[in-house]
Design an enzyme around this catalytic site. Structure first.
Site, PDB file in Angstrom:
ATOM      1  N   GLU A 263     -21.889  58.695 100.869  1.00  0.00           N
ATOM      2  CA  GLU A 263     -22.253  59.226 102.177  1.00  0.00           C
ATOM      3  C   GLU A 263     -21.299  60.325 102.621  1.00  0.00           C
ATOM      4  O   GLU A 263     -20.777  60.327 103.737  1.00  0.00           O
ATOM      5  CB  GLU A 263     -22.277  58.084 103.224  1.00  0.00           C
ATOM      6  N   HIS A 278     -29.891  52.613 115.974  1.00  0.00           N
ATOM      7  CA  HIS A 278     -28.925  51.517 115.815  1.00  0.00           C
ATOM      8  C   HIS A 278     -28.293  51.133 117.147  1.00  0.00           C
ATOM      9  O   HIS A 278     -27.983  49.957 117.384  1.00  0.00           O
ATOM     10  CB  HIS A 278     -27.828  51.926 114.832  1.00  0.00           C
ATOM     11  N   CYS A 819     -41.632  62.225 133.546  1.00  0.00           N
ATOM     12  CA  CYS A 819     -43.029  62.388 133.971  1.00  0.00           C
ATOM     13  C   CYS A 819     -43.576  63.771 133.617  1.00  0.00           C
ATOM     14  O   CYS A 819     -44.791  63.954 133.549  1.00  0.00           O
ATOM     15  CB  CYS A 819     -43.179  62.111 135.458  1.00  0.00           C
ATOM     16  N   HIS A1171     -36.690  25.532 134.345  1.00  0.00           N
ATOM     17  CA  HIS A1171     -36.242  24.136 134.260  1.00  0.00           C
ATOM     18  C   HIS A1171     -36.784  23.510 132.980  1.00  0.00           C
ATOM     19  O   HIS A1171     -37.985  23.570 132.718  1.00  0.00           O
ATOM     20  CB  HIS A1171     -36.748  23.333 135.469  1.00  0.00           C
ATOM     21  N   LYS A1200     -31.302  31.233 137.601  1.00  0.00           N
ATOM     22  CA  LYS A1200     -31.140  29.786 137.718  1.00  0.00           C
ATOM     23  C   LYS A1200     -31.731  29.125 136.469  1.00  0.00           C
ATOM     24  O   LYS A1200     -32.940  29.165 136.254  1.00  0.00           O
ATOM     25  CB  LYS A1200     -31.845  29.253 138.967  1.00  0.00           C
TER      26      LYS A1200
END
Length: 1556
Positions: A263, A278, A819, A1171, A1200
């Site tokens: 590389e 990445h 946009c 829960h 929560k």
């Protein structure tokens, strides 16, 4: 692919070590056994591969090969969990330890059987085990086959990023068996295609073109699963495609690796899309896969290339389209990405930080692969790119700097193709027959939606040519069929209107109908007139949601009858164009008549007719009837080529830039012969304003001038360009008047309002007209710098304000910059690269509140039944807010000079309603800020009135439904003879209007029945608190986790039975939870809204604590039915409408409900809950991670999470989770007896119970006292904290008994004592010594030290500074001391408690001018007293205080009597022992008591004895005496809260001080 047994070999680094084939397991085993000899082979894979039987198959073949050749080798297997999270140091260490335990040595050969995670990690194990052992890659996913298995890059992930620890370690062999793909899940298949597209995009243009045309068969094949075994797929239809892409990608990567193994530069090219991809992956893993992140990264890196002026916009659009064609994401806004990642945020700073540790970088300089064209890179290596350019591409907002000043320059800018012409060309070629080459098309979100929809309908096939500059469309002659999926059009208004008519021509296909839908804004935009016209001509169309807007369900096989079609063309010319283009395919010729007046945007209608002629259908205009057209039957004939003009609306921006800067700009392909009305902008607007304009048939050039002048212009032929005209007008001399643009109210937003609101931020005043706008131009030097400009997700708003911002001296932030991609994706590139305007990417802090409206003080329009109290409460509301009150009925009577009964008698109800509507609209427009306006009870009966109120609500206005018990309203109305009688039964009227009030109201206030002055005063207090919450004046602040806060979970079926107990039940709690699902109204499963409102009112009447509003479903352990989503939404939204402080949102609520609550919360804080009652999850499971991420995505204010403890150790697992999750406030506990410790260690809003509740709300709940005692026992509280009072004399002070009683009640291990001294320095020395030890809790300060102590403090609250006295010292951060004053609150609360709010507040009297009197002035002012009198024995002291304030006057007995003052409150700030000695004070108080019939007297001295003042007041009827001890306790309660963070237990504290 390949025939079975056929092997292709690809050389890499000089050896043919890559073997590619189909069903080649025998080949793999024989090659390894023969050529890679070892005593130990280790096969490492993941559980997914193991479950598919591949491990067993390979194991059998290896054992057979060993036996056959008599080899004494062994094969060991090791399995890891699938997914990126396994690619870690911990997994690597576990494998290595296991290998050592198995006696593996240097001759070991490791076989990596799996996807990229297995290959990368096992390669790294091989590179480091025994300093390096041999390994073999056997990839099983498409991504691994084409990318990660080839090249010898091995690594593991770290918290700072992907692949940061690893080595180059080449495998001995890479065996690519494509038969593994027959069990690859669909998502993994698509994931792998990202690497295939990447390779083609940077290296092979021809392959990229092949990929563009292969997506449909590819996706249909991989999705067609085996019915008997859904894990398997028949890939035979794409055999050749897979073989080609695997072999082709392998060859490309092998060639690059061979040229640059380590590389050094060239190999960086393989990382196209990875630098940014990445970074996304580091944040989004494990929710979003590697290829999905790379897909987004490719688009971002391509946009970066375009921004740098290197890559063409067409190439970026092609790349994005190809990626989307394979159902890969192109942005974080992709719906699938949002859903899978639960909307997890990727902050730009985090992305840049992660990119900063990329291996390709050169020191701090980031390196990214830059494309110059499809198939080519800018350099033969990654290029250096500045952080500011990367930041811009990654950011959602942009800061626009000042354009260069100095020498004037000439520029040439070619805008993208016209959106209007592009979309018409798509429809015409799709309905036409044969091929047509379309050139200069607009590549944008809008046109992409149109293309995708036409493809789904089977209208045409598309093929890109000439590097994407040309689109070859082959039309199917109007033969359209209904697709299996709905047509999603985003916010593409043009596409929605054109396709609505086109969809009526569709024949039955996969479905017998077509669904047209779009995003939230699209589902608000009107399409009703077009649907009405189509229905009248035989089409079968149904609105799926709101009447008049998408989504639409259009039945297939019905078609259009033809003949006369009438359509209203005053709202949108696109309705007309849609009908015109599809009319030739009706069953008979069409006569199209435009009704309702002059059509809007006639130019666009003429454009459509001209284009139809180009495609062979000639429309004739009726010679006698105005606005009537005749369209013959026929089929369009596609021309060989059609060139799309540049977009004239977009061209207005560079031309306006010239006008505003004095430069010269030429647009080379729009001139006087243009089909587009906006081409007139340069002549009709800019030339009229003084610019030099040269226009030929095909080009336009504008040169700006220093002084632009205002104009009056009808912009009906070019309505989209009015926004550009507005920003030029803003810096012109005089007032510009623009008319003819009524249709701009129903575009992407209400553009006329948007320009008014946003220009106001620059200091530019605008006035809205019915069909236009007036803009008062100002000097450039007078322009103000906005904090930011809101774009409304509207491309034309963003581009217009980018121009105005570019001439500002200070930079301006523009929101939602992306946009502009709707019509000009490269606009920012032009602004930066061509005009050299400085741009900077930025992430603006988002506040979730009311919709952007520009209304700083939104008016309140009150609706509700006659007799509900609208006028009475409205007047109180106006008084509280300082607004003006208007009764609409009274205003109408004044306006028409008659009474409403007379008006109805003379002209009828319909006329009255019409006049009422007129006045309502007038008030909504002219009185949108600073008013409280009470409407008539029946205003909601008029649909147009409801629409107007809903529109006002939508822009941040407040529509308040005032209500009281229905029985009381009906009782009152049956007695009331003063107003027009109802036509219907009163109960029936209420039942009819109930839903209408709900539909228009943003908020609701319920006034309970009052049977006493005290109750009436309490309702007034409740109304004030409610208004403060609605307007944001009072906003619940999420407590810090160090404050030890809790809420009481009420479980009463009817809270009225416990109303008087509520203060004692809630002692020590920071909030009350109303469990709406537990309420029981006549044994109904779901309580009525009125019942819920009455329950909330009872809480508000009896306790001044924030309310947590909870509707718990059965699935989450509550009682609300799981199969009632509409009723659930109504009750949840009721909580928002009442402006509760906290609202519980179950994270498993329907997604649309969670989304709507998140968007419409106002100032309510959200608690996102989940829960696990069954106890199915442990705290290390991914499901809790998902729930936390889902909560953050809403986003909620508190997360929560509640588990079910099965053993005591579950509490420690929970604490590990808590420690690792700190990005959002977290309430995490375990239920059950094993989990009670977690309720102790959780310090943020812990749910608590009380012994006097019917039941606990959840298993294992504890009381406040139990929790605090345990905290004390386990050392969570500092038992050595010191609290004390300082001053002299303090021997009789009641503060010690007050605070010690409250500490004991709540189980707090503290002691409050006395420190007698008159020396402030001594107090400071003691406080500093305790601070150094961490043992100072808090100090009460009394005379004579309230002023003396101030110089010793590090910080003094603003209120205490104003008063000049401190009575409370609080330990601050870093060893600091903060002074505050709670006397004011003590005084205010004491007076309020005894009914001060129900008194006439004209005048109050203070006796005495010492330190306490200053607090008294502030307190009385806060209560709203208009005038405050102050008397003192020494008049000059009273005058000194009076001089500090407005409306405070020093008085003597004589001046008091002379002015005939009538105070309703008297506050004595004179010590009780000296009051009787002050003859003047005695006489003045006597005079005041005689002057008013009733009132309150508060003795600010803290005395328990019967004082002279008490005796004086007792003899006067109508007056009530308040002991100073009430003020003492009230100020002490606030001290307690400031010191501990916990609300004081008032009942026991007060009883300790006052007795019974």
């Amino acid at each position: 692919m390949f025939a079975e047994g056929q092997i292709q070999k690809v050389p890499i680094l000089g050896k043919e070590s890559i073997h590619i084939g189909y069903k080649m397991q025998d080949h793999i085993v024989s090659e390894i056994v023969a050529n890679i000899k070892s005593s130990t082979y280790i096969l490492v894979t993941d559980t997914n591969i193991e479950d598919l039987g591949y491990v067993e198959s390979l194991k059998t073949k290896f054992e057979a090969a060993f036996a056959k050749d008599g080899i004494k080798s062994r094969l060991l297997t090791y399995t890891v969990a699938p997914g990126e999270t396994s690619k870690s140091r911990a997994t690597k260490a576990a494998i290595e330890d296991w290998m050592l335990s198995k006696g593996c040595t240097r001759d070991t050969v490791i076989l990596a059987v799996g996807g990229g995670v297995i290959g990368d990690m096992i390669g790294y194990v091989a590179a480091t085990f025994m300093r390096g052992v041999r390994f073999v890659q056997i990839p099983t996913t498409l991504l691994a086959m084409v990318d990660s298995s080839i090249g010898g890059k091995t690594a593991i992930d770290t918290p700072l990023g992907k692949n940061l620890v690893g080595a180059f370690w080449q495998p001995v062999n890479i065996f690519i068996d494509t038969s593994f793909l027959e069990t690859l899940p669909v998502r993994e298949f698509i994931n792998g295609m990202a690497e295939v597209i990447k390779t083609a995009a940077f290296y092979d243009a021809e392959e990229f073109t092949r990929l563009e045309s292969a997506s449909e068969i590819f996706l249909s094949t991989i999705k067609k699963r085996d019915a008997k075994d859904p894990r398997r797929v028949d890939l035979s239809p794409i055999t050749d495609t897979i073989g080609r892409i695997v072999l082709g990608s392998a060859r490309i990567k092998a060639a690059v690796v061979s040229a640059d193994e380590r590389e050094g530069g060239l190999r960086n090219l393989l990382n196209f899309g990875h630098s940014i991809g990445h970074a996304y992956e580091a944040i989004l893993t494990p929710y979003i896969l590697h290829g999905e992140c790379v897909a987004i990264g490719m688009v971002k890196e391509a946009e970066l290339s375009r921004y740098l002026g290197i890559l063409s916009p067409v190439a970026v659009a092609r790349l994005a389209k190809c990626i989307k064609a394979y159902e890969l994401p192109v942005s974080l806004d992709d719906a699938t990405v949002k859903a899978r990642s639960h909307g997890k945020k990727c902050p730009v700073d985090d992305l840049l930080r992660i990119m900063g540790v990329d291996k390709k970088n050169d020191g701090s300089t980031k390196k990214i692969v830059i494309l110059s064209a499809i198939g080519k890179t800018h350099e033969q290596k990654a290029s250096s790119v500045a952080d500011k350019d990367i930041r811009f591409v990654l950011s959602e907002e942009v800061i626009v700097g000042e354009a260069p000043v100095g020498d004037k320059k000439s520029y040439t800018v070619t805008p993208p193709g016209s959106k209007s012409i592009s979309n018409r060309a798509f429809v015409l070629t799709a309905l036409g027959k044969g091929p047509c080459k379309l050139r200069n098309l607009l590549h944008s979100d809008d046109t992409q939606h149109m293309l995708e929809a036409i493809e789904l309908l089977g209208g045409a096939s598309f093929e890109w040519e000439a590097d994407g500059e040309t689109l070859l469309v082959t039309g199917n002659g109007g033969k359209l069929t209904a697709p299996a999926q709905e047509l999603y059009l985003g916010n593409a208004g043009t596409a929605s209107r054109f396709l609505t008519t086109a969809a009526t021509l569709v024949q039955k296909g996969d479905k017998d109908h077509v669904i047209l839908t779009g995003n939230k804004r699209m589902q608000e935009r009107p399409i009703g007139p077009l649907v009405d016209a189509l229905r009248s001509n035989g089409a079968d169309i149904a609105f799926q949601n709101a009447e008049g807007s998408l989504p639409l369900k259009i039945e297939a096989g019905v078609g259009l009858k033809g003949g006369l079609i009438e359509v209203a063309a005053t709202v949108s010319s696109q309705y007309v164009s849609s009908l015109l283009m599809c009319a030739p395919y009706a069953q008979t010729p069409v006569t199209l008549s435009l009704v309702g007046g002059k059509p809007i945007s006639q130019f666009y209608i003429d454009m459509t007719i001209a284009m139809m002629a180009d495609f062979g259908v000639v429309v004739t205009k009726d010679e006698t009837k105005e606005h009537t057209y005749h369209i013959p039957q026929g089929v369009y004939t596609n021309p060989e080529e059609y060139v799309v003009e540049s977009d004239a609306s977009s061209a207005t921006y560079p031309l306006a830039y010239a006008a505003m800067t004095g430069h010269t700009v030429t647009v080379p392909n729009i001139g006087s012969k243009s089909l587009q009305g906006d081409a007139r902008f340069a002549i009709d607007v800019l030339k009229a304003m003084g610019c030099t304009v040269e226009q030929t048939a095909t080009s336009t050039t504008v040169t700006g001038v220093p002084n632009l002048k205002a104009i009056a212009v009808d912009m009906e032929p070019m309505t989209d360009a009015f926004l550009t005209a507005c920003v030029v007008a803003a810096v012109s001399e005089g007032t510009t008047v623009i008319t003819g643009i009524a249709n701009q109210r129903v575009k992407e937003c209400n553009r006329i309002e948007a320009m008014r609101v946003q220009l106001a931020k620059y200091g530019v005043v605008c006035r809205e007209l019915e069909d236009g706008i007036e803009v008062d131009g100002i000097s450039r030097s007078d322009l103000k710098t906005p904090v930011s400009v809101h774009s409304y997700d509207d491309h034309r708003v963003a581009m217009s304000f980018s121009l105005l911002s570019s001439i500002m001296a200070a930079p301006v932030a523009i929101e939602e910059r992306r946009c502009v991609e709707k019509t000009w994706p490269g606009w920012w590139d032009v602004l930066s690269g061509v005009f050299n305007v400085p741009l900077e990417g930025v992430t603006l802090a988002k506040t979730v509140s009311k919709a952007e409206s520009g209304l700083s003080k939104p008016s309140i329009f009150i609706v509700g039944m006659r007799g509900a109290g609208k006028t009475h409460l409205g007047a109180q509301a106006a008084n509280h807010l300082g607004y003006e009150f208007i009764d609409l009925d009274q205003l109408l009577e004044k306006d028409l000079d008659t009474t409403i009964p007379q008006l109805i008698a003379d002209k009828g109800w319909d006329h009255f309603r019409a006049e009422e509507l007129r006045l309502l609209k007038q008030c909504l427009n002219d009185k949108s800020e600073g008013y409280v306006i009470s409407c008539g009870g029946g205003v909601v009966e008029t649909p147009a009135a409801r629409d107007a109120l809903q529109t006002f609500k939508g822009v941040g206005g407040i529509v308040l439904h005032v209500h009281r018990p229905v029985s009381r309203i009906l009782e009152y109305l049956n007695k009331d003879q003063s107003r027009p009688a109802f036509v219907d039964d009163l109960e029936a009227v209420w039942q009819r209007r109930k839903e209408l009030y709900r539909s228009v109201s943003s908020n609701v206030f319920f006034a309970p029945h009052c049977d006493s002055a005290e109750a009436t005063a309490k309702v007034q207090q409740m109304l004030g608190a409610f208004l403060d919450r609605v307007t944001g004046k009072s906003e619940f602040v999420i407590p810090h986790k160090d404050q030890f806060t809790s809420f009481l979970s009420l479980t009463f079926p009817d809270v009225s039975i416990a109303a008087t107990m509520l203060p004692s039940l809630s002692e020590g709690c920071s909030a009350l939870e109303l469990r709406v699902d537990l309420l029981n109204e006549n044994d109904e499963a779901i309580p009525s809204e009125e019942y819920v409102l009455s329950q909330l009112a009872i809480l508000r009447q009896n306790v001044d604590l924030p309310i947590l509003y909870t509707v718990r479903t059965k699935a989450q352990g509550g009682r609300f039915p799981d199969d009632k989503p509409v009723e659930l939404a109504n009750l949840v939204n009721l909580g928002l409408k009442t402006a509760v402080e906290l609202l519980d949102v179950e994270l498993t609520y329907p997604a649309e409900l969670v989304s709507s609550v998140g968007a419409s919360r106002g100032y309510t804080k959200l608690l996102g809950s989940h829960h696990d009652f069954p106890g199915a999850l442990n705290w290390s499971s991914l499901e809790w991670e998902n729930m936390y991420a889902r909560a953050e995505a809403v986003p909620v204010d508190v997360v929560k999470l509640v588990g079910m403890a099965k053993s005591f150790s579950d509490n420690f697992a929970l604490e590990n989770f808590r420690e690792a999750h700190t990005s959002s406030p977290l309430l995490a506990i375990n239920m059950g007896s094993h989990g009670q410790l977690s309720r102790v260690t959780n310090t943020l809003l812990t749910p608590v119970t009380h012994a006097d509740l019917p039941v606990a709300a959840a298993p294992g709940q504890l009381s406040v006292e139990e929790i605090n005692q345990t905290r004390s026992t386990i050392g969570m509280f500092n038992k050595n904290l010191s609290f004390f009072i300082v001053g002299t004399p303090i021997g009789h002070s009641k503060s010690p008994i007050l605070h010690n009683t409250m500490f004991k009640k709540l189980g707090l291990p503290y002691e409050y004592s006395r420190f007698k001294t008159d020396d402030a320095a001594a107090v400071n020395a003691k406080a500093r010594a305790l601070l150094a030890q961490g043992n100072l809790g808090g100090i009460s300060v009394t005379i004579p030290l309230k002023q003396d102590i101030i110089p010793f403090l590090d910080e003094v609250s603003p209120l205490a500074q104003q008063i000049g006295a401190v009575n409370t010292i609080i330990p601050g951060p870093n060893g600091t001391l903060k002074g505050d004053n709670t006397d004011i609150l003590g005084l205010v609360n004491a007076l309020t408690r005894f009914g001060a709010n129900s008194l006439d507040k004209k005048t109050a009297l203070i006796v005495g001018a010492g330190g306490t009197s200053l607090a008294a002035v502030h307190g009385l002012r806060s209560l709203g007293f208009a005038k405050i009198l102050i008397a003192n024995r020494t008049l000059s002291k009273a005058e000194a205080i009076a001089d500090k304030f407005d409306n405070v006057e020093a008085v003597t007995l004589d001046s008091f009597v002379a002015n005939k003052y009538t105070p309703s409150v008297i506050v004595s700030c004179v010590p009780a022992t000296t009051f009787s000695m002050l003859d003047e004070s005695n006489k003045l108080v006597s005079a005041a008591l005689a002057a008013s019939p009733k009132g309150l007297v508060l003795e600010a001295a803290y005395s328990a004895e019967a004082t002279p003042l008490l005796k004086q007041v007792m003899d006067v009827e109508g007056w009530e005496f308040i002991s100073g001890l009430y003020m003492l306790t009230e100020q002490g309660f606030e001290q307690f809260r400031l010191w501990t963070g916990i609300p004081a237990p008032k009942e026991v504290g007060e009883k300790a001080v006052l007795g019974n």
